[in-house]
Design a protein around this motif. Sequence first.
Motif, PDB file in Angstrom:
ATOM      1  N   LEU A 210      32.606 -34.901  15.226  1.00 32.30           N
ATOM      2  CA  LEU A 210      33.829 -34.429  14.587  1.00 32.30           C
ATOM      3  C   LEU A 210      34.407 -35.461  13.623  1.00 32.30           C
ATOM      4  N   THR A 240      34.814 -32.288  24.854  1.00 32.17           N
ATOM      5  CA  THR A 240      36.032 -31.572  24.456  1.00 32.17           C
ATOM      6  C   THR A 240      35.721 -30.147  23.997  1.00 32.17           C
ATOM      7  N   GLU A 242      36.826 -28.919  21.296  1.00 35.34           N
ATOM      8  CA  GLU A 242      36.579 -28.970  19.847  1.00 35.34           C
ATOM      9  C   GLU A 242      35.089 -29.177  19.545  1.00 35.34           C
ATOM     10  N   ASP A 245      33.251 -25.961  20.377  1.00 35.27           N
ATOM     11  CA  ASP A 245      33.438 -24.971  19.305  1.00 35.27           C
ATOM     12  C   ASP A 245      32.480 -25.234  18.143  1.00 35.27           C
ATOM     13  N   ARG A 246      32.379 -26.507  17.761  1.00 30.45           N
ATOM     14  CA  ARG A 246      31.537 -26.863  16.626  1.00 30.45           C
ATOM     15  C   ARG A 246      30.060 -26.581  16.938  1.00 30.45           C
ATOM     16  N   GLY A 287      38.626 -20.446  21.711  1.00 30.19           N
ATOM     17  CA  GLY A 287      39.226 -21.740  21.963  1.00 30.19           C
ATOM     18  C   GLY A 287      39.597 -21.990  23.405  1.00 30.19           C
TER      19      GLY A 287
END
Length: 291
Positions: A210, A240, A242, A245-246, A287
């Motif tokens: 990220l 995480t 995040e 998600d990526r 999310g």
Amino acid sequence: YAAKAARSGSMTYDARHDVHSPARIQLINELRGSIDNEHLSLHYQPEIDLATGRVIRVEALLRWQRPDGSRLLPDEFLPLVESSETIDRISRWVLDKAVADCREWQEAGIAAGVSVNLSPHNLHDDRLGPDIATALVKHGLAPSQLTVEITESGILGDIARATRTFQHLRDLGVGVSIDDFGTGYSSLLHLKHLPFTELKIDRSFTNEMLANAHDAAIVRSIIDLCHELGRAIVAEGVETQEVLDRLVEYGCDIVQGYYVSRPLDKSTLHAWLRQAPQFSREAAMQGRASP
Ligand code: C2E
Ligand code: MG
Ligand code: MG
Ligand code: MG
């Protein structure tokens, strides 16, 4: 100083790296003795198939509890015995235990396979393949439920030998995973003739993804190339939402990391699996991980 360190049970730089240190020799002997007397144990970390949100398998991770109560992680003690027959004995113990434990949770209705880490030295052990076949039959586990992992750098030492061992394991029906990919400075094209089933991207890339556009590009292209070659891709070290998600966005197949679960002892694993949260693509897109 080394002898004092050994008595107090602390792992000093000396003890681990000075080959002549009496403390190191004592540790090696202690480790050898631990194979048969239950001072070694396995923890298991879930791996989530993002297509279904379910635990596809768990990775067996070795732990050593010394008689003085101190606990060591594999990176702290496996290097002591890396290039000796002791590592072959340890791998046999790990394989047998992991296969037996996997059969046990499958009997209890939990459909997760198991994955075991091998050391590069094990590639020189011609009995390994036949002994894996024997362990599967002994415990009644389907070969497709077992995956073995070997690090990219371990393979690079002798690609011809790795290819033979991998082919033997594939002929048995066992999965083969290239671990810590990206740290061995090889190109995936270099490995395309190896009969592996999946690739694990090293967690250094997952961690930096990220914050660092280069790492993100590397992860994305490893995933794409892996898919072009018809292999599955696992991201380790997912910490995480995040990052998850990526990885979903990039089309990663399987994820593993503290965000999903830390490595768990067997009874905690059983409890966790019985009420495992779903980590589906949809939930990740929204999310959150739904209970
Ligand atoms: P590995 O196979 O790459 O295993 C993943 C390591 O990352 C494990 O460390 C795990 O606890 C840790 N980890 C998992 N998720 C996260 C995360 O989200 N963040 C962070 N920071 N770490 C995470 P562990 O258990 O200390 O094992 C270290 C290495 O030791 C393993 O790396 C593997 O190469 C080796 N190893 C473990 N068990 C065995 C074994 O039975 N035999 C052999 N030959 N090697 C083993
Ligand atoms: Mg591994
Ligand atoms: Mg790894
Ligand atoms: Mg590793």
